[in-house]
Design a protein around this motif. Sequence first.
Motif, PDB file in Angstrom:
ATOM      1  N   GLN A   1       0.854  -1.177   0.000  1.00  0.00           N
ATOM      2  CA  GLN A   1       0.000   0.000   0.000  1.00  0.00           C
ATOM      3  C   GLN A   1       0.893   1.230   0.000  1.00  0.00           C
ATOM      4  OE1 GLN A   1      -2.788  -0.153   3.237  1.00  0.00           O
ATOM      5  NE2 GLN A   1      -3.445  -2.234   2.763  1.00  0.00           N
TER       6      GLN A   1
ATOM      7  N   SER B   1       1.336   5.590  -0.047  1.00  0.00           N
ATOM      8  CA  SER B   1       0.782   6.932   0.164  1.00  0.00           C
ATOM      9  C   SER B   1       1.894   7.954  -0.016  1.00  0.00           C
ATOM     10  CB  SER B   1       0.149   7.066   1.549  1.00  0.00           C
ATOM     11  OG  SER B   1       1.127   6.936   2.566  1.00  0.00           O
TER      12      SER B   1
ATOM     13  N   SER C   1       2.677  12.160   0.631  1.00  0.00           N
ATOM     14  CA  SER C   1       2.140  13.352   1.287  1.00  0.00           C
ATOM     15  C   SER C   1       3.244  14.352   1.600  1.00  0.00           C
ATOM     16  CB  SER C   1       1.413  12.967   2.584  1.00  0.00           C
ATOM     17  OG  SER C   1       2.300  12.332   3.481  1.00  0.00           O
TER      18      SER C   1
END
Length: 332
Positions: free
Chosen positions: A63, A65, A67
């Motif tokens: 997974q 991400s 940011s």
Amino acid sequence: MDIKISPEIYNFDIFARKISLFYNNKDKIGSYFGLILTLVYVISSLSIFIFFLDITYQRKDFQFSDSMIYPKDTPTFKLSLPNSFYFIIGVSNKNNSKYIDESIYRVSAIYYKQYKDLNGKLINKAILDLPIERCNEEKYKENALNGIDFNNSYCIGDSDFNLIGGRIHNNYSYIEIQIYQCINNSENNRNICKSQEIIDETLEGGQFSVQLKNIELNPDNYSYPIMPSAYEFFSSISKYFYKNIIFLYKISKVESYTGLFYEKKRIIEDLKLDDIKKDIYYANDLDKIISKINIRLSDGIHIQKRIYKNFFDVLAITGGYMNAIYCLIYLV
């Protein structure tokens, strides 16, 4: 009078009991077709388990991400030159050949800190003179771009210091590199500079270059998500103007959760070139600046997270597929 009751009404009897039929003292009857479907079910389940376990073991599935965060605390990044960072400064003549000649130009590098004093006044203080030396090819050839003339380029020597604070902070630190003409003055009593006419003629039509370490982020690479690269900047030289160039670097972190049976966190961080600011100023006859180059931190911290599946995730995924396969076979 006889009353007839429809059989369907008995479906509403909540106390009804199931009726089990036995054949040869067994409540289940197997078949060859059912055995084949059972083998299909077991083999499919094992194949799915092995498939996802292999992907998990090879760290191919995760997974992800991406940011940017802006922490309240002032960001800090420790630099260790030339191991974790490097600068290569070169000056070329009109024939595009690099050269080092201290009687024509000089290079200096200073580590500065800016802060507010007790009266709230901003103070810009030189903390450390960084060593400038002729580049050592053995130190830089692994990461530098091809075609660098190391013997005729300047590098900042071994140094350790911290880059502190971004553009939104009043308290910060930065490196300032100056390329300037050789000047004969009272401090330079050796009078080693060439005449101004020769200096102007040598510099005219030339250019300077700065090569800096950069990085490329590749989250698909489990072992090396941060790969070193290089960025090179070129600019012409003018005796009427000088360029003030600011290289803004952001802290980039890759957080990886990699435990196979338990949570294990691994963090890798480095500096990635974020932006370049360029301004042009009139040249001062006293300073004879060719260029000022600043290196400092940008605002915010770039964070990439990779969460890899563990053994228990594989069991859960396999269980979901097993239920789906069982339902399909049951319908058959």
